[in-house]
Scaffold this motif. Structure first.
Motif, PDB file in Angstrom:
ATOM      1  N   GLU A  24       1.022  -1.321   0.261  1.00  0.00           N
ATOM      2  CA  GLU A  24       0.120   0.322   0.079  1.00  0.00           C
ATOM      3  C   GLU A  24       0.715   0.975   0.185  1.00  0.00           C
ATOM      4  O   GLU A  24       2.357   1.028   0.299  1.00  0.00           O
ATOM      5  CB  GLU A  24      -0.876  -0.047   1.181  1.00  0.00           C
ATOM      6  CG  GLU A  24      -2.158  -1.437   1.073  1.00  0.00           C
ATOM      7  CD  GLU A  24      -2.933  -0.910   2.116  1.00  0.00           C
ATOM      8  OE1 GLU A  24      -3.468  -0.074   2.213  1.00  0.00           O
ATOM      9  OE2 GLU A  24      -3.543  -2.545   1.944  1.00  0.00           O
ATOM     10  N   SER A  25       0.424   2.565  -0.350  1.00  0.00           N
ATOM     11  CA  SER A  25       0.898   3.870  -0.474  1.00  0.00           C
ATOM     12  C   SER A  25       1.232   4.571   0.794  1.00  0.00           C
ATOM     13  O   SER A  25       0.132   5.409   1.121  1.00  0.00           O
ATOM     14  CB  SER A  25       0.067   4.509  -1.592  1.00  0.00           C
ATOM     15  OG  SER A  25      -0.221   3.963  -2.506  1.00  0.00           O
ATOM     16  N   LYS A  59      -1.781   0.577  -6.830  1.00  0.00           N
ATOM     17  CA  LYS A  59      -0.962   0.963  -7.437  1.00  0.00           C
ATOM     18  C   LYS A  59       0.445   0.619  -7.713  1.00  0.00           C
ATOM     19  O   LYS A  59       1.007   1.559  -7.769  1.00  0.00           O
ATOM     20  CB  LYS A  59      -2.041   2.435  -7.518  1.00  0.00           C
ATOM     21  CG  LYS A  59      -3.332   2.099  -7.498  1.00  0.00           C
ATOM     22  CD  LYS A  59      -4.276   3.325  -7.347  1.00  0.00           C
ATOM     23  CE  LYS A  59      -3.389   4.955  -8.441  1.00  0.00           C
ATOM     24  NZ  LYS A  59      -4.263   6.374  -8.258  1.00  0.00           N
ATOM     25  N   VAL A  60       0.998   0.701  -6.327  1.00  0.00           N
ATOM     26  CA  VAL A  60       1.902   1.369  -5.932  1.00  0.00           C
ATOM     27  C   VAL A  60       3.128  -0.451  -6.402  1.00  0.00           C
ATOM     28  O   VAL A  60       3.865   0.328  -7.100  1.00  0.00           O
ATOM     29  CB  VAL A  60       2.449   1.044  -4.410  1.00  0.00           C
ATOM     30  CG1 VAL A  60       4.102   0.720  -3.658  1.00  0.00           C
ATOM     31  CG2 VAL A  60       1.960   2.863  -3.829  1.00  0.00           C
ATOM     32  N   LEU A  90      -4.748 -12.410 -10.377  1.00  0.00           N
ATOM     33  CA  LEU A  90      -4.530 -11.233  -9.794  1.00  0.00           C
ATOM     34  C   LEU A  90      -6.147 -10.595  -9.270  1.00  0.00           C
ATOM     35  O   LEU A  90      -6.907 -10.645 -10.059  1.00  0.00           O
ATOM     36  CB  LEU A  90      -4.408 -10.027 -10.361  1.00  0.00           C
ATOM     37  CG  LEU A  90      -2.262 -10.327 -10.938  1.00  0.00           C
ATOM     38  CD1 LEU A  90      -2.607  -9.183 -11.903  1.00  0.00           C
ATOM     39  CD2 LEU A  90      -1.764 -10.494 -10.492  1.00  0.00           C
ATOM     40  N   GLU A  91      -5.972  -9.494  -8.043  1.00  0.00           N
ATOM     41  CA  GLU A  91      -6.491  -8.645  -7.456  1.00  0.00           C
ATOM     42  C   GLU A  91      -5.894  -7.517  -7.209  1.00  0.00           C
ATOM     43  O   GLU A  91      -5.528  -7.262  -6.947  1.00  0.00           O
ATOM     44  CB  GLU A  91      -6.766  -9.185  -5.633  1.00  0.00           C
ATOM     45  CG  GLU A  91      -7.942 -10.182  -6.165  1.00  0.00           C
ATOM     46  CD  GLU A  91      -8.758 -11.113  -4.435  1.00  0.00           C
ATOM     47  OE1 GLU A  91      -8.094 -10.196  -3.480  1.00  0.00           O
ATOM     48  OE2 GLU A  91      -8.913 -12.072  -4.511  1.00  0.00           O
ATOM     49  N   PHE A  92      -7.154  -6.667  -7.691  1.00  0.00           N
ATOM     50  CA  PHE A  92      -6.561  -5.277  -7.469  1.00  0.00           C
ATOM     51  C   PHE A  92      -7.362  -4.302  -6.182  1.00  0.00           C
ATOM     52  O   PHE A  92      -8.439  -4.983  -5.740  1.00  0.00           O
ATOM     53  CB  PHE A  92      -6.856  -4.286  -8.363  1.00  0.00           C
ATOM     54  CG  PHE A  92      -6.419  -3.452  -8.502  1.00  0.00           C
ATOM     55  CD1 PHE A  92      -5.024  -2.402  -9.025  1.00  0.00           C
ATOM     56  CD2 PHE A  92      -7.081  -2.010  -8.043  1.00  0.00           C
ATOM     57  CE1 PHE A  92      -4.376  -1.697  -8.997  1.00  0.00           C
ATOM     58  CE2 PHE A  92      -6.723  -0.518  -8.532  1.00  0.00           C
ATOM     59  CZ  PHE A  92      -5.107  -0.007  -8.101  1.00  0.00           C
ATOM     60  N   ASN A  93      -6.132  -3.747  -5.386  1.00  0.00           N
ATOM     61  CA  ASN A  93      -6.581  -3.788  -4.127  1.00  0.00           C
ATOM     62  C   ASN A  93      -6.561  -1.667  -3.822  1.00  0.00           C
ATOM     63  O   ASN A  93      -5.572  -1.237  -4.901  1.00  0.00           O
ATOM     64  CB  ASN A  93      -6.022  -3.911  -2.669  1.00  0.00           C
ATOM     65  CG  ASN A  93      -6.453  -3.255  -1.744  1.00  0.00           C
ATOM     66  OD1 ASN A  93      -7.517  -3.549  -0.967  1.00  0.00           O
ATOM     67  ND2 ASN A  93      -5.272  -2.914  -1.065  1.00  0.00           N
ATOM     68  N   SER A  94      -7.765  -0.968  -3.737  1.00  0.00           N
ATOM     69  CA  SER A  94      -7.699   0.277  -3.701  1.00  0.00           C
ATOM     70  C   SER A  94      -8.151   0.506  -2.829  1.00  0.00           C
ATOM     71  O   SER A  94      -9.483  -0.058  -2.549  1.00  0.00           O
ATOM     72  CB  SER A  94      -8.148   0.774  -5.497  1.00  0.00           C
ATOM     73  OG  SER A  94      -7.944   1.985  -5.197  1.00  0.00           O
ATOM     74  N   SER A  95      -7.841   1.269  -2.159  1.00  0.00           N
ATOM     75  CA  SER A  95      -8.646   2.824  -1.294  1.00  0.00           C
ATOM     76  C   SER A  95      -9.017   4.101  -2.078  1.00  0.00           C
ATOM     77  O   SER A  95      -7.778   5.338  -1.765  1.00  0.00           O
ATOM     78  CB  SER A  95      -7.549   2.936  -0.251  1.00  0.00           C
ATOM     79  OG  SER A  95      -6.982   1.996   0.481  1.00  0.00           O
ATOM     80  N   PHE A  96     -10.249   4.318  -1.614  1.00  0.00           N
ATOM     81  CA  PHE A  96     -10.790   5.178  -2.503  1.00  0.00           C
ATOM     82  C   PHE A  96     -11.135   5.916  -1.393  1.00  0.00           C
ATOM     83  O   PHE A  96     -11.255   5.688  -0.171  1.00  0.00           O
ATOM     84  CB  PHE A  96     -12.327   4.940  -2.980  1.00  0.00           C
ATOM     85  CG  PHE A  96     -12.074   3.759  -3.758  1.00  0.00           C
ATOM     86  CD1 PHE A  96     -11.959   4.355  -4.883  1.00  0.00           C
ATOM     87  CD2 PHE A  96     -12.807   3.028  -4.051  1.00  0.00           C
ATOM     88  CE1 PHE A  96     -11.542   4.258  -6.183  1.00  0.00           C
ATOM     89  CE2 PHE A  96     -12.674   2.518  -4.974  1.00  0.00           C
ATOM     90  CZ  PHE A  96     -12.108   2.090  -5.978  1.00  0.00           C
ATOM     91  N   LYS A  97     -11.061   7.603  -1.496  1.00  0.00           N
ATOM     92  CA  LYS A  97     -10.509   8.803  -0.215  1.00  0.00           C
ATOM     93  C   LYS A  97      -9.695   8.570   1.066  1.00  0.00           C
ATOM     94  O   LYS A  97     -10.620   8.952   1.618  1.00  0.00           O
ATOM     95  CB  LYS A  97     -12.392   9.125   0.197  1.00  0.00           C
ATOM     96  CG  LYS A  97     -13.239   8.619  -0.649  1.00  0.00           C
ATOM     97  CD  LYS A  97     -14.492   9.382  -0.094  1.00  0.00           C
ATOM     98  CE  LYS A  97     -15.551   9.709  -1.252  1.00  0.00           C
ATOM     99  NZ  LYS A  97     -16.854  10.198  -0.751  1.00  0.00           N
ATOM    100  N   ALA A  98      -8.664   7.726   0.826  1.00  0.00           N
ATOM    101  CA  ALA A  98      -7.964   7.883   1.313  1.00  0.00           C
ATOM    102  C   ALA A  98      -6.218   8.676   0.899  1.00  0.00           C
ATOM    103  O   ALA A  98      -6.115   8.528  -0.374  1.00  0.00           O
ATOM    104  CB  ALA A  98      -6.961   6.373   1.498  1.00  0.00           C
ATOM    105  N   GLY A  99      -5.889   9.171   2.113  1.00  0.00           N
ATOM    106  CA  GLY A  99      -4.770  10.352   1.404  1.00  0.00           C
ATOM    107  C   GLY A  99      -3.438   9.836   1.152  1.00  0.00           C
ATOM    108  O   GLY A  99      -2.929  10.350   0.255  1.00  0.00           O
ATOM    109  N   SER A 100      -3.161   8.165   1.131  1.00  0.00           N
ATOM    110  CA  SER A 100      -2.105   7.261   0.827  1.00  0.00           C
ATOM    111  C   SER A 100      -2.056   6.977  -0.894  1.00  0.00           C
ATOM    112  O   SER A 100      -1.686   6.197  -0.793  1.00  0.00           O
ATOM    113  CB  SER A 100      -2.269   6.879   1.617  1.00  0.00           C
ATOM    114  OG  SER A 100      -2.997   5.282   2.058  1.00  0.00           O
ATOM    115  N   ASP A 101      -3.766   7.410  -1.247  1.00  0.00           N
ATOM    116  CA  ASP A 101      -3.731   6.769  -2.233  1.00  0.00           C
ATOM    117  C   ASP A 101      -5.055   7.174  -3.624  1.00  0.00           C
ATOM    118  O   ASP A 101      -5.910   7.712  -3.344  1.00  0.00           O
ATOM    119  CB  ASP A 101      -4.942   5.287  -2.121  1.00  0.00           C
ATOM    120  CG  ASP A 101      -4.312   3.890  -3.049  1.00  0.00           C
ATOM    121  OD1 ASP A 101      -4.218   4.091  -4.199  1.00  0.00           O
ATOM    122  OD2 ASP A 101      -5.195   2.941  -2.767  1.00  0.00           O
ATOM    123  N   SER A 102      -4.255   7.813  -4.009  1.00  0.00           N
ATOM    124  CA  SER A 102      -4.912   9.229  -4.933  1.00  0.00           C
ATOM    125  C   SER A 102      -5.916   8.268  -5.431  1.00  0.00           C
ATOM    126  O   SER A 102      -6.448   6.783  -6.029  1.00  0.00           O
ATOM    127  CB  SER A 102      -4.437   9.667  -6.173  1.00  0.00           C
ATOM    128  OG  SER A 102      -3.574   8.948  -6.827  1.00  0.00           O
TER     129      SER A 102
END
Length: 102
Positions: A24-25, A59-60, A90-102
């Protein structure tokens, strides 16, 4: 060779290897606490060696896959094809509205 008949598929989140710059970012901006030292394609090799069925990536992780646009359709197809060649989902992990993940 991975036993494709096992009752559960075994995967790993790249965050497990965050000391190698995967996952993670956690940098909250352009700087990350740990530099990336293991490119995603090398992790595909390791995942196959470890007999994993797949990986959850972020994303990182994609930043090590090309020098141009890591999120382009062309590059994402290349990443997907490489994972398939290694027999990985593959699974893609994304954090919406997180300061560490645009």
């Amino acid at each position: 060779m991975v036993d494709k008949n096992r009752p559960l598929r075994l995967g790993m989140h790249t965050y497990t290897l965050h000391f190698f710059g995967l996952g993670e970012s956690w940098g909250f901006g352009k700087d990350y606490y740990f530099e990336q030292t293991l490119p995603l394609y090398e992790l595909f090799d390791k995942a196959e060696e470890w007999e994993l069925d797949g990986l959850q990536i972020t994303k990182v992780d994609l930043l090590t896959t090309t020098d141009t646009d890591p999120f382009s359709t062309e590059n994402l197809k290349k990443v997907a094809a490489s994972a398939k060649e290694h027999g990985l989902f593959l699974e893609f992990n994304s954090s919406f509205k997180a300061g560490s993940d645009s």
